[in-house]
Motif scaffolding. Structure first.
Motif, PDB file in Angstrom:
ATOM      1  N   LYS A 175      -9.904  -5.818  -5.035  1.00  0.00           N
ATOM      2  CA  LYS A 175      -9.909  -7.248  -4.697  1.00  0.00           C
ATOM      3  C   LYS A 175     -11.253  -7.648  -4.101  1.00  0.00           C
ATOM      4  CE  LYS A 175      -6.356  -9.214  -2.995  1.00  0.00           C
ATOM      5  NZ  LYS A 175      -5.246  -9.626  -2.112  1.00  0.00           N
ATOM      6  N   ILE A 176     -12.331  -7.368  -4.825  1.00  0.00           N
ATOM      7  CA  ILE A 176     -13.669  -7.664  -4.325  1.00  0.00           C
ATOM      8  C   ILE A 176     -14.022  -9.111  -4.640  1.00  0.00           C
ATOM      9  CG2 ILE A 176     -14.813  -6.829  -6.399  1.00  0.00           C
ATOM     10  CD1 ILE A 176     -16.998  -5.696  -4.477  1.00  0.00           C
ATOM     11  N   ASP A 177     -14.681  -9.762  -3.705  1.00  0.00           N
ATOM     12  CA  ASP A 177     -15.106 -11.143  -3.880  1.00  0.00           C
ATOM     13  C   ASP A 177     -16.364 -11.181  -4.754  1.00  0.00           C
ATOM     14  OD1 ASP A 177     -14.814 -13.935  -3.186  1.00  0.00           O
ATOM     15  OD2 ASP A 177     -16.649 -13.693  -1.991  1.00  0.00           O
TER      16      ASP A 177
ATOM     17  N   SER B  89      -1.960  -2.130  -0.441  1.00  0.00           N
ATOM     18  CA  SER B  89      -1.902  -3.495   0.082  1.00  0.00           C
ATOM     19  C   SER B  89      -2.666  -4.501  -0.769  1.00  0.00           C
ATOM     20  CB  SER B  89      -2.467  -3.511   1.504  1.00  0.00           C
ATOM     21  OG  SER B  89      -3.830  -3.118   1.482  1.00  0.00           O
ATOM     22  N   ASP B  90      -3.299  -4.069  -1.862  1.00  0.00           N
ATOM     23  CA  ASP B  90      -4.082  -5.012  -2.651  1.00  0.00           C
ATOM     24  C   ASP B  90      -3.243  -5.787  -3.654  1.00  0.00           C
ATOM     25  OD1 ASP B  90      -3.662  -3.165  -4.659  1.00  0.00           O
ATOM     26  OD2 ASP B  90      -5.766  -2.557  -4.826  1.00  0.00           O
ATOM     27  N   GLY B  91      -1.959  -5.465  -3.797  1.00  0.00           N
ATOM     28  CA  GLY B  91      -1.072  -6.244  -4.645  1.00  0.00           C
ATOM     29  C   GLY B  91      -1.165  -5.913  -6.122  1.00  0.00           C
ATOM     30  N   ILE B  92      -1.834  -4.855  -6.484  1.00  0.00           N
ATOM     31  CA  ILE B  92      -1.927  -4.464  -7.895  1.00  0.00           C
ATOM     32  C   ILE B  92      -0.976  -3.291  -8.110  1.00  0.00           C
ATOM     33  CG2 ILE B  92      -3.431  -3.599  -9.717  1.00  0.00           C
ATOM     34  CD1 ILE B  92      -5.758  -4.922  -8.221  1.00  0.00           C
ATOM     35  N   ALA B  93      -0.051  -3.478  -9.044  1.00  0.00           N
ATOM     36  CA  ALA B  93       0.950  -2.446  -9.306  1.00  0.00           C
ATOM     37  C   ALA B  93       0.284  -1.194  -9.864  1.00  0.00           C
ATOM     38  CB  ALA B  93       2.001  -2.965 -10.284  1.00  0.00           C
ATOM     39  N   GLN B  94       0.954  -0.079  -9.669  1.00  0.00           N
ATOM     40  CA  GLN B  94       0.424   1.215 -10.096  1.00  0.00           C
ATOM     41  C   GLN B  94       0.088   1.230 -11.582  1.00  0.00           C
ATOM     42  OE1 GLN B  94       0.626   3.759  -7.596  1.00  0.00           O
ATOM     43  NE2 GLN B  94      -0.527   5.209  -8.813  1.00  0.00           N
ATOM     44  N   ASP B  95       0.929   0.659 -12.407  1.00  0.00           N
ATOM     45  CA  ASP B  95       0.712   0.694 -13.853  1.00  0.00           C
ATOM     46  C   ASP B  95      -0.344  -0.300 -14.321  1.00  0.00           C
ATOM     47  OD1 ASP B  95       2.416  -1.364 -13.124  1.00  0.00           O
ATOM     48  OD2 ASP B  95       3.488  -1.368 -15.041  1.00  0.00           O
ATOM     49  N   LYS B  96      -0.728  -1.246 -13.490  1.00  0.00           N
ATOM     50  CA  LYS B  96      -1.740  -2.254 -13.853  1.00  0.00           C
ATOM     51  C   LYS B  96      -3.139  -1.899 -13.356  1.00  0.00           C
ATOM     52  CE  LYS B  96       1.333  -5.495 -15.086  1.00  0.00           C
ATOM     53  NZ  LYS B  96       1.850  -5.391 -16.404  1.00  0.00           N
TER      54      LYS B  96
END
Length: 151
Positions: free
Chosen positions: A69-71, A101-108
């Motif tokens: 989740k880099i800006d 905590s970054d909200g990206i699912a493991q498979d994505k």
């Protein structure tokens, strides 16, 4: 030639009598300036050390770490740092670290990381991909880049 004759010839020439092969029968000796030989040996050793040092310097790998989740601004800062490393002749490895905590699912994570890596590669002009983007474990993706060698 007898040893005494060889020593006298060397002394007359202002040089040294150096044994080249003591195992031969009779032993093989030469008349030469031994200090010059020692100087040449030291010079060759110094050049080899310099070549090894240059090779080690050339093979330096710099790693830049970033999160998924880099800006945009933070990514530009990383890109500018990578450009400096690449211009210095170093390889650059980008490592994307995924967190729970970054909200990206493991498979994505693999697809999201590939998107970020493609964005990085497109922002850096004139680079060669050494190691294609790949997942290393479940939480990291890496990609290695370098400048192509000019012929």
């Amino acid at each position: 030639m007898a040893l005494e004759e060889a020593m006298a010839a060397a002394k007359a020439a202002g040089m040294d009598l150096v044994e080249v092969n003591g195992n031969a029968s009779p032993p093989v000796c030469r008349i030469l300036d031994y200090e010059r030989v020692r100087y040449d040996i030291r010079k060759r050793a110094k050049e080899q050390k310099k070549a090894v040092s240059a090779a080690q310097k050339r093979d330096v790998i710099k790693e830049l770490r970033l999160t998924a989740k880099i800006d945009v601004h933070d990514l530009n800062v990383k890109i500018n740092g990578a450009k400096k490393f690449l211009d210095a002749g170093n390889r650059v490895t980008f490592r994307i670290m995924f967190k729970n905590s970054d909200g990206i699912a493991q498979d994505k994570r693999a697809t999201r990381g590939a998107e970020i890596m493609d964005n990085i590669i497109s922002m850096l002009e004139d680079v060669e991909v050494v190691l294609k983007p790949k997942m290393v474990g479940a939480n990291h993706m890496t990609c290695s880049l370098k400048r192509p060698t000019k012929k």
